[in-house]
Scaffold this motif. Structure first.
Motif, PDB file in Angstrom:
ATOM      1  N   SER A 244       0.834  -1.216   0.000  1.00 24.02           N
ATOM      2  CA  SER A 244       0.000   0.000   0.000  1.00 24.02           C
ATOM      3  C   SER A 244       0.860   1.253   0.000  1.00 24.02           C
ATOM      4  O   SER A 244       0.561   2.217  -0.705  1.00 24.02           O
ATOM      5  CB  SER A 244      -0.928   0.026   1.213  1.00 24.02           C
ATOM      6  OG  SER A 244      -1.951  -0.894   1.059  1.00 24.02           O
ATOM      7  N   TYR A 245       1.907   1.238   0.811  1.00 24.33           N
ATOM      8  CA  TYR A 245       2.813   2.382   0.843  1.00 24.33           C
ATOM      9  C   TYR A 245       3.399   2.633  -0.546  1.00 24.33           C
ATOM     10  O   TYR A 245       3.437   3.771  -1.018  1.00 24.33           O
ATOM     11  CB  TYR A 245       3.939   2.155   1.864  1.00 24.33           C
ATOM     12  CG  TYR A 245       5.061   3.138   1.701  1.00 24.33           C
ATOM     13  CD1 TYR A 245       4.953   4.433   2.209  1.00 24.33           C
ATOM     14  CD2 TYR A 245       6.218   2.803   1.003  1.00 24.33           C
ATOM     15  CE1 TYR A 245       5.979   5.353   2.029  1.00 24.33           C
ATOM     16  CE2 TYR A 245       7.244   3.709   0.820  1.00 24.33           C
ATOM     17  CZ  TYR A 245       7.122   4.983   1.336  1.00 24.33           C
ATOM     18  OH  TYR A 245       8.127   5.899   1.151  1.00 24.33           O
ATOM     19  N   LEU A 246       3.858   1.559  -1.204  1.00 29.75           N
ATOM     20  CA  LEU A 246       4.467   1.714  -2.533  1.00 29.75           C
ATOM     21  C   LEU A 246       3.464   2.258  -3.545  1.00 29.75           C
ATOM     22  O   LEU A 246       3.807   3.132  -4.346  1.00 29.75           O
ATOM     23  CB  LEU A 246       5.025   0.373  -3.013  1.00 29.75           C
ATOM     24  CG  LEU A 246       6.219  -0.165  -2.240  1.00 29.75           C
ATOM     25  CD1 LEU A 246       6.536  -1.585  -2.673  1.00 29.75           C
ATOM     26  CD2 LEU A 246       7.432   0.739  -2.384  1.00 29.75           C
ATOM     27  N   ALA A 247       2.235   1.756  -3.504  1.00 32.62           N
ATOM     28  CA  ALA A 247       1.207   2.238  -4.432  1.00 32.62           C
ATOM     29  C   ALA A 247       0.960   3.726  -4.210  1.00 32.62           C
ATOM     30  O   ALA A 247       0.867   4.500  -5.178  1.00 32.62           O
ATOM     31  CB  ALA A 247      -0.080   1.438  -4.257  1.00 32.62           C
ATOM     32  N   ASP A 248       0.870   4.141  -2.952  1.00 31.04           N
ATOM     33  CA  ASP A 248       0.639   5.557  -2.641  1.00 31.04           C
ATOM     34  C   ASP A 248       1.854   6.413  -3.004  1.00 31.04           C
ATOM     35  O   ASP A 248       1.710   7.491  -3.581  1.00 31.04           O
ATOM     36  CB  ASP A 248       0.313   5.736  -1.153  1.00 31.04           C
ATOM     37  CG  ASP A 248      -1.028   5.138  -0.767  1.00 31.04           C
ATOM     38  OD1 ASP A 248      -1.861   4.869  -1.674  1.00 31.04           O
ATOM     39  OD2 ASP A 248      -1.247   4.921   0.444  1.00 31.04           O
ATOM     40  N   TYR A 249       3.032   5.934  -2.672  1.00 32.14           N
ATOM     41  CA  TYR A 249       4.258   6.696  -2.904  1.00 32.14           C
ATOM     42  C   TYR A 249       4.498   6.945  -4.391  1.00 32.14           C
ATOM     43  O   TYR A 249       4.836   8.052  -4.803  1.00 32.14           O
ATOM     44  CB  TYR A 249       5.457   5.964  -2.285  1.00 32.14           C
ATOM     45  CG  TYR A 249       6.754   6.712  -2.414  1.00 32.14           C
ATOM     46  CD1 TYR A 249       7.062   7.753  -1.536  1.00 32.14           C
ATOM     47  CD2 TYR A 249       7.673   6.390  -3.406  1.00 32.14           C
ATOM     48  CE1 TYR A 249       8.252   8.450  -1.654  1.00 32.14           C
ATOM     49  CE2 TYR A 249       8.866   7.078  -3.525  1.00 32.14           C
ATOM     50  CZ  TYR A 249       9.150   8.110  -2.647  1.00 32.14           C
ATOM     51  OH  TYR A 249      10.325   8.803  -2.774  1.00 32.14           O
ATOM     52  N   PHE A 250       4.328   5.895  -5.202  1.00 33.64           N
ATOM     53  CA  PHE A 250       4.579   6.012  -6.636  1.00 33.64           C
ATOM     54  C   PHE A 250       3.336   6.388  -7.439  1.00 33.64           C
ATOM     55  O   PHE A 250       3.396   6.496  -8.663  1.00 33.64           O
ATOM     56  CB  PHE A 250       5.175   4.708  -7.193  1.00 33.64           C
ATOM     57  CG  PHE A 250       6.585   4.455  -6.742  1.00 33.64           C
ATOM     58  CD1 PHE A 250       7.619   5.275  -7.166  1.00 33.64           C
ATOM     59  CD2 PHE A 250       6.874   3.409  -5.885  1.00 33.64           C
ATOM     60  CE1 PHE A 250       8.921   5.051  -6.754  1.00 33.64           C
ATOM     61  CE2 PHE A 250       8.179   3.175  -5.471  1.00 33.64           C
ATOM     62  CZ  PHE A 250       9.200   4.002  -5.903  1.00 33.64           C
ATOM     63  N   LEU A 251       2.199   6.553  -6.751  1.00 34.74           N
ATOM     64  CA  LEU A 251       0.934   6.888  -7.408  1.00 34.74           C
ATOM     65  C   LEU A 251       0.583   5.858  -8.480  1.00 34.74           C
ATOM     66  O   LEU A 251       0.209   6.206  -9.599  1.00 34.74           O
ATOM     67  CB  LEU A 251       0.986   8.299  -8.001  1.00 34.74           C
ATOM     68  CG  LEU A 251       1.339   9.426  -7.033  1.00 34.74           C
ATOM     69  CD1 LEU A 251       1.532  10.742  -7.779  1.00 34.74           C
ATOM     70  CD2 LEU A 251       0.304   9.575  -5.932  1.00 34.74           C
ATOM     71  N   LEU A 252       0.723   4.586  -8.120  1.00 31.22           N
ATOM     72  CA  LEU A 252       0.448   3.493  -9.045  1.00 31.22           C
ATOM     73  C   LEU A 252      -0.743   2.673  -8.563  1.00 31.22           C
ATOM     74  O   LEU A 252      -1.026   2.609  -7.364  1.00 31.22           O
ATOM     75  CB  LEU A 252       1.673   2.579  -9.177  1.00 31.22           C
ATOM     76  CG  LEU A 252       2.900   3.202  -9.838  1.00 31.22           C
ATOM     77  CD1 LEU A 252       4.101   2.270  -9.705  1.00 31.22           C
ATOM     78  CD2 LEU A 252       2.633   3.519 -11.296  1.00 31.22           C
ATOM     79  N   ASP A 253      -1.404   2.042  -9.508  1.00 29.64           N
ATOM     80  CA  ASP A 253      -2.532   1.169  -9.214  1.00 29.64           C
ATOM     81  C   ASP A 253      -2.077   0.016  -8.316  1.00 29.64           C
ATOM     82  O   ASP A 253      -1.028  -0.585  -8.558  1.00 29.64           O
ATOM     83  CB  ASP A 253      -3.083   0.636 -10.546  1.00 29.64           C
ATOM     84  CG  ASP A 253      -4.205  -0.343 -10.352  1.00 29.64           C
ATOM     85  OD1 ASP A 253      -5.310   0.100  -9.975  1.00 29.64           O
ATOM     86  OD2 ASP A 253      -3.960  -1.554 -10.548  1.00 29.64           O
ATOM     87  N   LYS A 254      -2.884  -0.300  -7.301  1.00 28.38           N
ATOM     88  CA  LYS A 254      -2.520  -1.369  -6.363  1.00 28.38           C
ATOM     89  C   LYS A 254      -2.408  -2.722  -7.052  1.00 28.38           C
ATOM     90  O   LYS A 254      -1.563  -3.544  -6.690  1.00 28.38           O
ATOM     91  CB  LYS A 254      -3.509  -1.422  -5.205  1.00 28.38           C
ATOM     92  CG  LYS A 254      -3.360  -0.231  -4.292  1.00 28.38           C
ATOM     93  CD  LYS A 254      -4.271  -0.288  -3.092  1.00 28.38           C
ATOM     94  CE  LYS A 254      -4.107   1.029  -2.358  1.00 28.38           C
ATOM     95  NZ  LYS A 254      -4.343   1.035  -0.998  1.00 28.38           N
ATOM     96  N   GLY A 255      -3.224  -2.969  -8.066  1.00 29.10           N
ATOM     97  CA  GLY A 255      -3.133  -4.216  -8.822  1.00 29.10           C
ATOM     98  C   GLY A 255      -1.814  -4.318  -9.567  1.00 29.10           C
ATOM     99  O   GLY A 255      -1.199  -5.393  -9.626  1.00 29.10           O
ATOM    100  N   TYR A 256      -1.368  -3.201 -10.135  1.00 30.98           N
ATOM    101  CA  TYR A 256      -0.097  -3.167 -10.852  1.00 30.98           C
ATOM    102  C   TYR A 256       1.064  -3.422  -9.887  1.00 30.98           C
ATOM    103  O   TYR A 256       1.961  -4.221 -10.162  1.00 30.98           O
ATOM    104  CB  TYR A 256       0.061  -1.822 -11.563  1.00 30.98           C
ATOM    105  CG  TYR A 256       1.337  -1.665 -12.345  1.00 30.98           C
ATOM    106  CD1 TYR A 256       1.688  -2.570 -13.345  1.00 30.98           C
ATOM    107  CD2 TYR A 256       2.203  -0.618 -12.083  1.00 30.98           C
ATOM    108  CE1 TYR A 256       2.862  -2.423 -14.069  1.00 30.98           C
ATOM    109  CE2 TYR A 256       3.379  -0.463 -12.803  1.00 30.98           C
ATOM    110  CZ  TYR A 256       3.697  -1.374 -13.791  1.00 30.98           C
ATOM    111  OH  TYR A 256       4.871  -1.231 -14.496  1.00 30.98           O
ATOM    112  N   ILE A 257       1.027  -2.749  -8.730  1.00 35.51           N
ATOM    113  CA  ILE A 257       2.054  -2.962  -7.709  1.00 35.51           C
ATOM    114  C   ILE A 257       2.068  -4.426  -7.281  1.00 35.51           C
ATOM    115  O   ILE A 257       3.122  -5.042  -7.143  1.00 35.51           O
ATOM    116  CB  ILE A 257       1.824  -2.044  -6.480  1.00 35.51           C
ATOM    117  CG1 ILE A 257       2.175  -0.595  -6.805  1.00 35.51           C
ATOM    118  CG2 ILE A 257       2.598  -2.526  -5.261  1.00 35.51           C
ATOM    119  CD1 ILE A 257       3.653  -0.292  -6.871  1.00 35.51           C
ATOM    120  N   SER A 258       0.892  -4.992  -7.102  1.00 36.36           N
ATOM    121  CA  SER A 258       0.780  -6.388  -6.681  1.00 36.36           C
ATOM    122  C   SER A 258       1.453  -7.323  -7.693  1.00 36.36           C
ATOM    123  O   SER A 258       2.192  -8.244  -7.311  1.00 36.36           O
ATOM    124  CB  SER A 258      -0.691  -6.762  -6.501  1.00 36.36           C
ATOM    125  OG  SER A 258      -0.809  -8.105  -6.143  1.00 36.36           O
TER     126      SER A 258
END
Length: 146
Positions: free
Chosen positions: A54-68
């Motif tokens: 979640s932190y990475l998705a918020d930090y990089f402003l990326l979709d959580k599915g993509y981060i996953s």
């Protein structure tokens, strides 16, 4: 309003120039199996205590599915491990493995060499001005960060 449109064009032109100068689009493709996004995620996991998806998705402003999906690949490659929080078992912290640390070290060396090549031939005085300008850009843009 016209000045705003012109400023937007100038900022976008600078962004394209800067991304090209940094070699972001090819920085890791030629000598690494990791994309620039994956490399940045690895850098952030390494630098952030108690890092989560979640932190990475918020930090990089990326979709959580993509981060996953990216994290799943890094996990499969043995780059990262997931450790459950002692306070809340639903939270999983991301940590670098020994393999991840080694590969990150190589990515860092490669990124440093790219920057070194970029500033080769520029005087020390101009490099100082460049770094000051970068700090100023960062400070101004951080004021508007939410």
């Amino acid at each position: 309003m016209d000045n705003n449109k012109e400023n937007i064009k100038k900022i976008r032109r600078f962004n394209r120039f800067y991304l090209r100068m940094m070699g972001l689009f090819s920085q890791y493709d030629d000598q690494s199996t990791y994309s620039a996004t994956e490399a940045m995620i690895l850098f952030e996991i390494h630098a952030t205590e108690k890092c989560t998806a979640s932190y990475l998705a918020d930090y990089f402003l990326l979709d959580k599915g993509y981060i996953s999906r990216l994290l799943k690949r890094l996990f499969k490659e043995g780059m990262i491990e997931k450790l459950p929080s002692k306070e809340d078992r639903r939270i999983q912290y991301l940590n670098m493995t020994e393999k991840g640390e080694r590969d990150l070290h190589e990515l860092t060396k490669h990124a440093n060499a790219n920057v070194e090549n970029m500033i080769a031939g520029i005087s020390e005085k101009e490099i100082d001005l460049l770094v000051q300008a970068m700090r100023q850009i960062e400070m101004i843009l951080k004021q508007n960060e939410s």
